[in-house]
Design a protein around this motif. Structure first.
Motif, PDB file in Angstrom:
ATOM      1  N   ARG A 335     -41.235  -5.328 -46.722  1.00 17.93           N
ATOM      2  CA  ARG A 335     -40.358  -4.003 -45.857  1.00 17.93           C
ATOM      3  C   ARG A 335     -40.426  -3.378 -46.615  1.00 17.93           C
ATOM      4  O   ARG A 335     -39.961  -2.075 -46.031  1.00 17.93           O
ATOM      5  CB  ARG A 335     -39.322  -5.063 -46.707  1.00 17.93           C
ATOM      6  N   LEU A 336     -40.696  -3.245 -47.964  1.00 15.93           N
ATOM      7  CA  LEU A 336     -40.627  -1.188 -48.502  1.00 15.93           C
ATOM      8  C   LEU A 336     -41.432  -0.562 -47.658  1.00 15.93           C
ATOM      9  O   LEU A 336     -41.542   0.617 -48.002  1.00 15.93           O
ATOM     10  CB  LEU A 336     -40.970  -1.809 -50.063  1.00 15.93           C
ATOM     11  N   HIS A 337     -43.174  -1.041 -47.038  1.00 14.11           N
ATOM     12  CA  HIS A 337     -43.503  -0.310 -46.209  1.00 14.11           C
ATOM     13  C   HIS A 337     -43.863   0.329 -45.206  1.00 14.11           C
ATOM     14  O   HIS A 337     -43.870   1.054 -45.335  1.00 14.11           O
ATOM     15  CB  HIS A 337     -45.259  -0.841 -46.009  1.00 14.11           C
ATOM     16  N   GLN A 338     -41.964   0.148 -44.788  1.00 14.70           N
ATOM     17  CA  GLN A 338     -41.421   0.973 -43.672  1.00 14.70           C
ATOM     18  C   GLN A 338     -41.316   2.052 -43.623  1.00 14.70           C
ATOM     19  O   GLN A 338     -41.917   3.241 -42.899  1.00 14.70           O
ATOM     20  CB  GLN A 338     -40.454  -0.166 -43.175  1.00 14.70           C
ATOM     21  N   LYS A 339     -41.076   2.571 -44.925  1.00 15.44           N
ATOM     22  CA  LYS A 339     -40.990   4.191 -45.248  1.00 15.44           C
ATOM     23  C   LYS A 339     -41.947   4.836 -45.067  1.00 15.44           C
ATOM     24  O   LYS A 339     -42.645   5.852 -45.291  1.00 15.44           O
ATOM     25  CB  LYS A 339     -40.325   3.825 -46.325  1.00 15.44           C
ATOM     26  N   LEU A 340     -43.195   4.118 -45.257  1.00 14.57           N
ATOM     27  CA  LEU A 340     -44.362   5.443 -44.663  1.00 14.57           C
ATOM     28  C   LEU A 340     -45.590   4.342 -43.525  1.00 14.57           C
ATOM     29  O   LEU A 340     -46.013   5.051 -42.922  1.00 14.57           O
ATOM     30  CB  LEU A 340     -45.314   4.443 -45.911  1.00 14.57           C
ATOM     31  N   ILE A 341     -45.197   3.129 -43.074  1.00 11.00           N
ATOM     32  CA  ILE A 341     -45.750   2.844 -42.374  1.00 11.00           C
ATOM     33  C   ILE A 341     -44.987   2.370 -41.457  1.00 11.00           C
ATOM     34  O   ILE A 341     -44.183   1.303 -41.080  1.00 11.00           O
ATOM     35  CB  ILE A 341     -47.073   1.503 -42.370  1.00 11.00           C
ATOM     36  N   SER A 343     -42.630   1.024 -37.975  1.00 10.52           N
ATOM     37  CA  SER A 343     -42.785  -0.644 -37.517  1.00 10.52           C
ATOM     38  C   SER A 343     -41.698  -0.549 -37.237  1.00 10.52           C
ATOM     39  O   SER A 343     -40.394  -0.082 -37.199  1.00 10.52           O
ATOM     40  CB  SER A 343     -42.859  -1.797 -38.158  1.00 10.52           C
ATOM     41  N   ASP A 344     -40.775  -1.908 -36.647  1.00  7.30           N
ATOM     42  CA  ASP A 344     -39.328  -2.026 -36.007  1.00  7.30           C
ATOM     43  C   ASP A 344     -38.731  -3.328 -36.794  1.00  7.30           C
ATOM     44  O   ASP A 344     -37.699  -3.968 -37.090  1.00  7.30           O
ATOM     45  CB  ASP A 344     -39.382  -2.306 -34.814  1.00  7.30           C
ATOM     46  N   SER A 345     -39.058  -3.090 -37.906  1.00  5.80           N
ATOM     47  CA  SER A 345     -38.339  -4.706 -39.538  1.00  5.80           C
ATOM     48  C   SER A 345     -36.937  -3.983 -39.103  1.00  5.80           C
ATOM     49  O   SER A 345     -36.817  -2.357 -39.572  1.00  5.80           O
ATOM     50  CB  SER A 345     -39.080  -4.446 -40.642  1.00  5.80           C
ATOM     51  N   TYR A 346     -36.226  -4.556 -39.619  1.00  6.16           N
ATOM     52  CA  TYR A 346     -34.646  -4.966 -40.030  1.00  6.16           C
ATOM     53  C   TYR A 346     -33.928  -3.907 -38.634  1.00  6.16           C
ATOM     54  O   TYR A 346     -33.053  -3.238 -38.837  1.00  6.16           O
ATOM     55  CB  TYR A 346     -34.639  -2.908 -40.988  1.00  6.16           C
ATOM     56  N   GLN A 347     -34.559  -3.636 -37.343  1.00  4.16           N
ATOM     57  CA  GLN A 347     -34.211  -2.873 -36.722  1.00  4.16           C
ATOM     58  C   GLN A 347     -32.717  -3.986 -35.734  1.00  4.16           C
ATOM     59  O   GLN A 347     -32.145  -3.506 -34.936  1.00  4.16           O
ATOM     60  CB  GLN A 347     -35.154  -1.968 -35.745  1.00  4.16           C
ATOM     61  N   GLU A 352     -26.561   2.357 -40.817  1.00  4.04           N
ATOM     62  CA  GLU A 352     -26.323   2.237 -42.326  1.00  4.04           C
ATOM     63  C   GLU A 352     -26.972   1.440 -43.297  1.00  4.04           C
ATOM     64  O   GLU A 352     -27.036   0.891 -44.305  1.00  4.04           O
ATOM     65  CB  GLU A 352     -25.131   2.656 -42.031  1.00  4.04           C
ATOM     66  N   GLU A 353     -26.458  -0.360 -42.244  1.00  6.05           N
ATOM     67  CA  GLU A 353     -26.796  -1.546 -43.261  1.00  6.05           C
ATOM     68  C   GLU A 353     -28.276  -1.467 -43.070  1.00  6.05           C
ATOM     69  O   GLU A 353     -28.494  -2.439 -44.309  1.00  6.05           O
ATOM     70  CB  GLU A 353     -25.871  -2.576 -42.028  1.00  6.05           C
ATOM     71  N   ARG A 354     -28.927  -1.412 -41.737  1.00  2.35           N
ATOM     72  CA  ARG A 354     -30.377  -0.793 -42.337  1.00  2.35           C
ATOM     73  C   ARG A 354     -30.662  -0.030 -43.473  1.00  2.35           C
ATOM     74  O   ARG A 354     -31.377  -0.485 -44.291  1.00  2.35           O
ATOM     75  CB  ARG A 354     -31.179  -0.697 -40.778  1.00  2.35           C
ATOM     76  N   GLU A 355     -31.001   0.899 -43.870  1.00  2.00           N
ATOM     77  CA  GLU A 355     -30.910   2.012 -44.946  1.00  2.00           C
ATOM     78  C   GLU A 355     -30.733   1.265 -46.676  1.00  2.00           C
ATOM     79  O   GLU A 355     -31.307   1.519 -46.835  1.00  2.00           O
ATOM     80  CB  GLU A 355     -30.766   3.451 -44.545  1.00  2.00           C
ATOM     81  N   ARG A 356     -29.288   0.494 -45.970  1.00  2.52           N
ATOM     82  CA  ARG A 356     -28.964   0.055 -47.528  1.00  2.52           C
ATOM     83  C   ARG A 356     -29.518  -1.207 -47.862  1.00  2.52           C
ATOM     84  O   ARG A 356     -30.177  -1.080 -48.999  1.00  2.52           O
ATOM     85  CB  ARG A 356     -27.252  -0.312 -47.382  1.00  2.52           C
ATOM     86  N   ALA A 357     -29.771  -1.633 -46.737  1.00  6.10           N
ATOM     87  CA  ALA A 357     -30.768  -2.772 -46.924  1.00  6.10           C
ATOM     88  C   ALA A 357     -32.080  -2.331 -47.636  1.00  6.10           C
ATOM     89  O   ALA A 357     -32.531  -3.233 -48.579  1.00  6.10           O
ATOM     90  CB  ALA A 357     -31.439  -3.725 -45.681  1.00  6.10           C
ATOM     91  N   TYR A 358     -32.704  -1.801 -47.151  1.00  2.60           N
ATOM     92  CA  TYR A 358     -33.952  -1.182 -47.734  1.00  2.60           C
ATOM     93  C   TYR A 358     -33.932  -0.111 -49.100  1.00  2.60           C
ATOM     94  O   TYR A 358     -34.273  -0.635 -50.389  1.00  2.60           O
ATOM     95  CB  TYR A 358     -34.128   0.318 -47.223  1.00  2.60           C
TER      96      TYR A 358
END
Length: 611
Positions: A335-341, A343-347, A352-358
């Motif tokens: 899940r942490l790869h989404q900042k580089l690759i 995808s629609d994880s956490y969408q 704001e909740e999405r960024e906090r989950a990251y």
């Protein structure tokens, strides 16, 4: 579609017992200690007066051969996995006349040049090595050593008869389209003049080594080399270690990225004294390599490689699967790869909740990485210097079960250079950092490559298309392609690489999808007797607009990161050239495009499709 909200499962990350704002402040402070105003310009290419760093230590003198003045159907520039996959997929598509032109003296690309001690792939070998079933091979280790990978590259060359017309120790120096004959004129540094119907460039994203622009780098009187051209004549030993000729040598290693994590344990074991010069520590997680289970290998059924690599790609881009087939450090932190690759994880969460989950998942992961340093490194001061204070995907994650422990050796010294923004200077006999001169006999540069740069994109390989227009002229306002492969005005020229398509941590999988697509397009052009392959200006413009529309906004995240090649050394580019929906969606898009009439946009004067 719904996804779990964290790597830990559907319940999501638990609120950790830590001060998130204090952590963010620490990350920023550590970033600011390392940022240099010149960004990527702090490095210099291996060229000109430093050209000797690029010489081939593994090849004998280039053999005499007659200059080539002939015709082939396809010229493939580059003999790494991209070029090999292009050749193999073309062969499967029925193309007989294929000439691979390679700078090295054999196939392998990155794995030909990089043979440093400890070298292994950090992606599972069962998904990284391509064409395993076609070659009839199962790797011996979960994470294959470099020599096994190099030998597999050679096996692909033999299996698909690519050695027949290949030329080695040869560099392409120019590509020029002949308007009168509708073919490419390919020139080389061996004075070849080859005519080719199609050209595919696959010169790689890790092919141009770089050196730090340290004052005095050319004044050192001892021995120096770059890790991508390891000098075993000086060190002794081989990729398995036993660097016995360093027993009486004081060695400096500059750089602590993925390569250093693998070679430092061997240098520490064999050198009289090892100084490791670090600007930013890598995040070092558990590797856990192990031999392949023979019973498991015997149980594999046809199609196992595609199923496994598709499973990995789905996981690391945020998808759901019934079972994690690879089950390693990459998939456990997917899940942490989404900042580089993208995808629609956490969408399914509000922004704001999405960024906090990251952030929560990221902080938990990095706290675990830092705790591992405390567990393995005996000296508290050294341990503190080895802790990575940044978000997980700010730098490429590394994995090792011996790197951190090497700093417990009495002959190994970690020299942290963060406050001086790197090594200050090099003298005739020393490396100077923090005002201290460390006298050494040898300096090894583990400073990586100009990532994402190929001969075409850097301009080192001149390309002239229709009417003599050069690629830089056509791209003066930015790259313009259709799907990243071809450009209007440059018929029958295909590029493999990350530009204006979608990437992944397992880049060989991406290259195979690209090679398959190019082979299918060329097959269709030959079957339908197209004059040539060239995207219309309208199709090209539409794709560039799609890239702009869907490009992920990674600027804010990367601007907070410690400097590295992911964020252009702390100076992130504000515009991404990546397809924002990610590789799974991109590969599906290509398949649909081929099946549903997309070829009309690239096949010029083609006969009607009879299929």
């Amino acid at each position: 579609m719904s996804y779990p909200h964290s790597p830990s499962g559907p319940a999501g990350p638990q609120e950790p017992d830590l001060d998130l704002e204090a952590l963010k402040a620490r990350y920023r402070a550590e970033r600011d200690r390392r940022i240099r105003p010149e960004g990527g310009r702090q490095y210099q290419p291996v060229a000109g007066r430093f050209g000797y760093y690029d010489e081939d230590p593994y090849a004998e003198a280039a053999p005499d051969r007659a200059r080539l003045h002939d015709r082939v159907d396809v010229v493939v520039v580059g003999g790494g996995f991209g070029g090999l996959l292009a050749g193999a997929r073309l062969r499967q598509a029925g193309v007989e006349s294929i000439r691979v032109i390679e700078k090295g003296s054999d196939f392998g690309g990155t794995w030909y040049w990089n043979r440093y001690p400890g070298i292994h792939c950090d992606i599972e070998s069962y998904i990284y090595l391509p064409l395993l079933e076609e070659v009839g091979y199962v790797p011996k280790w979960k994470y294959a050593p470099g020599e096994e990978i190099r030998q597999h590259a050679r096996a692909i060359g033999r299996t698909f008869d690519l050695y027949r017309d290949a030329v080695f120790q040869t560099q392409v120096t120019g590509l020029r389209w002949a308007d009168d004959t509708d073919e490419w004129l390919v020139s080389t540094d061996r004075e070849d003049r080859i005519r080719a119907r199609y050209v595919i460039t696959a010169s790689g994203t890790l092919s141009e080594a770089k050196l730090p622009g340290i004052p005095g780098i050319d004044t050192f009187r001892g021995h120096t080399f770059h890790t991508s051209r390891w000098d075993y004549a000086y060190t002794g030993g081989d990729a398995d270690g036993n660097l016995h000729r360093l027993a009486d040598k004081r060695v400096a290693l500059i750089g602590t990225g993925a390569t250093a994590v693998q070679c430092v344990p061997h240098l520490g074991a064999d050198a009289q004294q090892l100084y490791v010069f670090q600007r930013t520590p890598s995040s070092v997680d558990v590797r856990g390599n192990r031999p392949t289970d023979p019973q498991w290998a015997a149980s594999l059924s046809p199609g196992w490689t595609r199923r496994r690599r598709d499973n990995f790609l789905a996981l690391v881009t945020g998808g759901q699967v019934a079972e994690d087939l690879v089950d390693d450090g990459w998939t456990s932190s997917a899940r942490l790869h989404q900042k580089l690759i993208p995808s629609d994880s956490y969408q399914d969460l509000p922004p704001e909740e999405r960024e906090r989950a990251y952030e929560l998942a990221d902080f938990q992961k990095m706290n675990g990485i830092r705790a591992r340093v405390d567990e393995l490194v005996e000296d508290p001061a050294t341990a503190e210097l080895l802790k990575p204070w940044y978000r997980y995907m700010c730098k490429r994650p590394t994995f090792s079960d011996s790197y951190l422990q090497t700093f417990n050796r009495p002959n190994v010294t970690l020299v942290d250079t963060a406050d001086s923004h790197g090594v200050e200077r090099i003298t005739e006999d020393a490396v100077v950092a923090g005002g201290t001169a460390y006298e050494v006999d040898c300096i090894i540069f583990s400073t990586g490559f100009r990532v994402g740069v190929s001969g075409i994109t850097s301009g080192r390989l001149p390309v002239h298309g229709r009417g003599g227009t050069t690629l830089p002229e056509a791209w003066r306002d930015g790259p313009r392609t259709l799907h990243g492969f071809y450009s209007h005005g440059f018929p029958n020229l295909f590029q493999l690489g990350p530009l204006q398509n979608a990437s992944s941590v397992n880049f060989v999988h991406v290259l195979d999808e690209q090679a398959t697509h190019v082979a299918e397009v060329i097959k269709a052009a030959r079957t339908r007797r197209a004059r040539y392959v060239e995207p219309t200006a309208e199709a090209e413009a539409a794709w560039v607009a799609t890239i702009r529309e869907k490009a992920p906004d990674q600027y804010a995240f990367q601007a907070e990161c410690t400097p590295g090649y992911y964020n252009n050394e702390g100076m992130p580019r504000k515009r991404s050239e990546s397809f924002g929906d990610g590789p799974v969606a991109f590969h599906a898009l290509l398949r649909e495009w081929r099946a549903n009439g997309g070829l009309r946009d690239v096949l010029v004067d083609a006969a009607p499709d009879e299929g």
